[in-house]
Design an enzyme around this catalytic site. Structure first.
Site, PDB file in Angstrom:
ATOM      1  N   GLU A 297      12.304 -37.087  44.150  1.00 52.92           N
ATOM      2  CA  GLU A 297      11.930 -37.331  42.750  1.00 52.92           C
ATOM      3  C   GLU A 297      12.959 -36.851  41.742  1.00 52.92           C
ATOM      4  OE1 GLU A 297       7.936 -35.987  41.994  1.00 52.92           O
ATOM      5  OE2 GLU A 297       7.079 -37.630  43.163  1.00 52.92           O
TER       6      GLU A 297
ATOM      7  N   GLU B  76       4.629 -39.989  49.671  1.00 58.31           N
ATOM      8  CA  GLU B  76       3.541 -39.180  49.101  1.00 58.31           C
ATOM      9  C   GLU B  76       2.500 -40.109  48.492  1.00 58.31           C
ATOM     10  OE1 GLU B  76       4.564 -35.994  46.399  1.00 58.31           O
ATOM     11  OE2 GLU B  76       6.383 -35.533  47.518  1.00 58.31           O
TER      12      GLU B  76
HETATM   13  C1  BG6 Z   1       5.044 -34.990  43.539  1.00 56.29           C
HETATM   14  C2  BG6 Z   1       5.840 -33.876  44.167  1.00 56.29           C
HETATM   15  O1  BG6 Z   1       5.555 -35.250  42.283  1.00 56.29           O
HETATM   16  O2  BG6 Z   1       3.703 -34.746  43.257  1.00 56.29           O
HETATM   17  C3  BG6 Z   1       5.027 -32.854  44.924  1.00 56.29           C
HETATM   18  O3  BG6 Z   1       6.857 -34.402  44.975  1.00 56.29           O
HETATM   19  C4  BG6 Z   1       3.766 -32.528  44.147  1.00 56.29           C
HETATM   20  O4  BG6 Z   1       5.835 -31.719  45.142  1.00 56.29           O
HETATM   21  C5  BG6 Z   1       2.966 -33.813  44.011  1.00 56.29           C
HETATM   22  O5  BG6 Z   1       2.996 -31.514  44.726  1.00 56.29           O
HETATM   23  C6  BG6 Z   1       1.625 -33.632  43.326  1.00 56.29           C
HETATM   24  O6  BG6 Z   1       1.793 -33.038  42.061  1.00 56.29           O
HETATM   25  P1  BG6 Z   1       1.009 -31.718  41.677  1.00 56.29           P
HETATM   26  O7  BG6 Z   1       1.566 -31.298  40.369  1.00 56.29           O
HETATM   27  O8  BG6 Z   1      -0.421 -32.110  41.614  1.00 56.29           O
HETATM   28  O9  BG6 Z   1       1.283 -30.743  42.765  1.00 56.29           O
END
Ligand code: BG6
Length: 469
Positions: free
Chosen positions: A162, A369
């Site tokens: 990211e 993700e």
């Molecule tokens: C992504 C990241 O942007 O979102 C992760 O790569 C992150 O590291 C995930 O945990 C979810 O976001 P958050 O802020 O809910 O942890």
């Protein structure tokens, strides 16, 4: 659903969010540690996180039982080269060798990210981090050490997680000035340096890892216009361009698109680009695009005026977010339900992103993700997270639809394998298939408890996506 036989069902984590042991066996502080430690008084931090560093065997056994084909995780730069650029730390190499060997032994392919928000803090102290080219060459060195140490077993690499989102968050980039123009100048230069670092690492991977494939892991965006007024439509399109496409275009074509260069020029930002950079950037072309997907966005046109002049936009979440032209305002999409934490849930948006990236770049895609963060509740050793199952099921269906549309999708790795430190909301916001018995302020037993979603995903994998429950 027609998932190919070799479809890579997976789950993801990142180093600072699960490992803990932030200062053990030679590891030094990273920017992610620094930022998380600043919040220690109110929420969990990276000192222990999910304590994967001391539970990795048990955790990998759970992955194997789940039937994972891939485990996507990141290597902490500060474990391998604690100060970012100097001596290699053998204890760090040993740790990841143990993890990688166990994964391979259990038939799980390691998918490794080199850099997930955790720049060595020493590089910030010594060179202002990504503002300096020295950090670019330090990253290249770190990447080479990883390819040489693990490339015989790890064939899939994501260079930077990211980058496109990271540059927009001042604390991740150590941008501390109140002068928004200066902040934007720094941001643009850092972003450019990261593009050089990406390209140098791609080149090194192709040189050092036989049969290796590498690419970025971008934060995907899909922005809907609030109305069909052409200005809203334009604002929504530019939101995607400035948040994601400018970077993918840079990786694929070795230069920024015209609209981005125009933006820099109009704001009076001159990037330091040196002779020879073009040759370096030519190597940045990804072998595949990995991307993260959680939600879609909605935007309307906001004219620049005296109250909102260009170059004064703010980068705050869930607030008016001015885009580079000062034209784009975040809106709530009334057609979508939002999660407890405000993400607008939209499986069809995932299908659109898959189609869009595949049509544009014609390389295989991989989702690294996708998941739902919630304050899960444990009762009598069980976690009934049917809401997470619903979320994952609909997104997996969207993947199946995109595959049937002709998209070459290599795999789907949900976020996250285990409960971990959220990037901003500590341990209360849980994403895992596996529950970790701790709270923000109480480490408790750190016991692992598979949630209902774990057992559901196990069936999905075993049936290669035909049994979605
Ligand atoms: C992504 C990241 O942007 O979102 C992760 O790569 C992150 O590291 C995930 O945990 C979810 O976001 P958050 O802020 O809910 O942890």
């Amino acid at each position: 659903m027609n998932f190919p036989d070799n479809f890579l069902w997976g789950a993801s984590t990142s180093a600072f969010q699960v490992e803990g042991a932030w200062h053990e066996d030679g590891k030094w502080m990273s920017v992610a540690d620094f930022n998380s430690l600043r919040r220690s008084a109110v929420q969990a931090d990276s000192r222990v996180a999910s304590d994967f560093y001391h539970h990795w065997e048990e955790d990998i056994d759970l992955m194997a039982d789940l039937g994972l084909k891939i485990y996507r995780f990141s290597i902490a730069w500060t474990r391998i080269i604690p100060d970012g650029e100097g001596e290699t730390n053998q204890a760090g190499i040993d740790f990841y060798n143990k993890v990688i060997n166990r994964l391979v032994e259990k038939g799980i392919q390691p998918f490794v990210t080199l850099y997930h928000f955790d720049l060595p803090y020493a590089l910030v102290e010594n060179y202002d981090g990504w503002l300096s080219r020295k950090t670019v060459y330090a990253f290249e060195k770190f990447a080479r050490v990883c390819f040489e140490s693990f490339g015989d077993r790890v064939k899939y690499w994501q260079i930077i997680n990211e980058q496109n989102l990271m540059v927009r968050v001042n604390e991740r980039m150590n941008i501390e000035t109140d002068d928004s123009h200066e902040a934007d100048r720094m941001r643009a230069q850092m972003d450019y340096h990261m593009c050089l670092a990406h390209a140098l690492a791609m080149k090194a991977c192709h040189e050092l890892v036989p049969g290796g494939m590498a690419g970025p892991a971008v934060s995907s965006t899909c922005t809907y216009p609030l109305t069909n007024n052409p200005k809203d439509v334009y604002a929504a399109k530019m939101n995607d361009c400035f948040k994601t496409r400018y970077l993918l275009d840079m990786h694929f074509h070795g230069k920024y698109p015209g609209y981005y260069m125009r933006y820099l020029k109009e704001l009076g930002i001159a990037l330091e680009m040196l002779e020879g950079d073009e040759e370096i950037l030519r190597h940045g072309k990804p072998d595949y695009i990995a991307f993260n997907y959680y939600r879609t966005l909605c935007a309307s046109y906001l004219p620049a005026d005296e109250e909102h002049p260009r170059g004064t936009r703010r980068y705050r979440r869930n607030e008016v977010d001015f885009d580079q032209f000062g034209y784009c305002q975040d809106e709530v999409n009334e057609n979508l339900k939002a999660s407890e934490y405000g993400a607008q849930i939209d499986p069809l948006g995932l299908r659109m992103v898959l189609l869009d990236y595949y049509e544009r770049y014609r390389v295989p895609l991989l989702i690294t993700e996708n998941g739902l963060g919630m304050a899960d509740v444990e009762a009598d050793g069980k976690i009934h997270d049917s809401y997470r199952i619903d979320y994952l099921r609909e997104h997996i269906k969207a993947c199946g639809d995109a595959i049937n549309d002709g998209v070459e999708l290599m795999g789907y790795a949900m976020w996250s394998f285990i409960d971990l430190l959220s990037s901003h909301q500590g341990f209360r916001k849980r994403y895992g298939l596996v529950y970790v018995d701790r709270t923000d302020m109480d480490l408790k037993t750190l016991r692992r408890i598979p949630k209902d979603s774990y057992y559901w995903y196990k069936k999905v994998i075993a049936s290669n996506g035909t049994d979605l429950g």
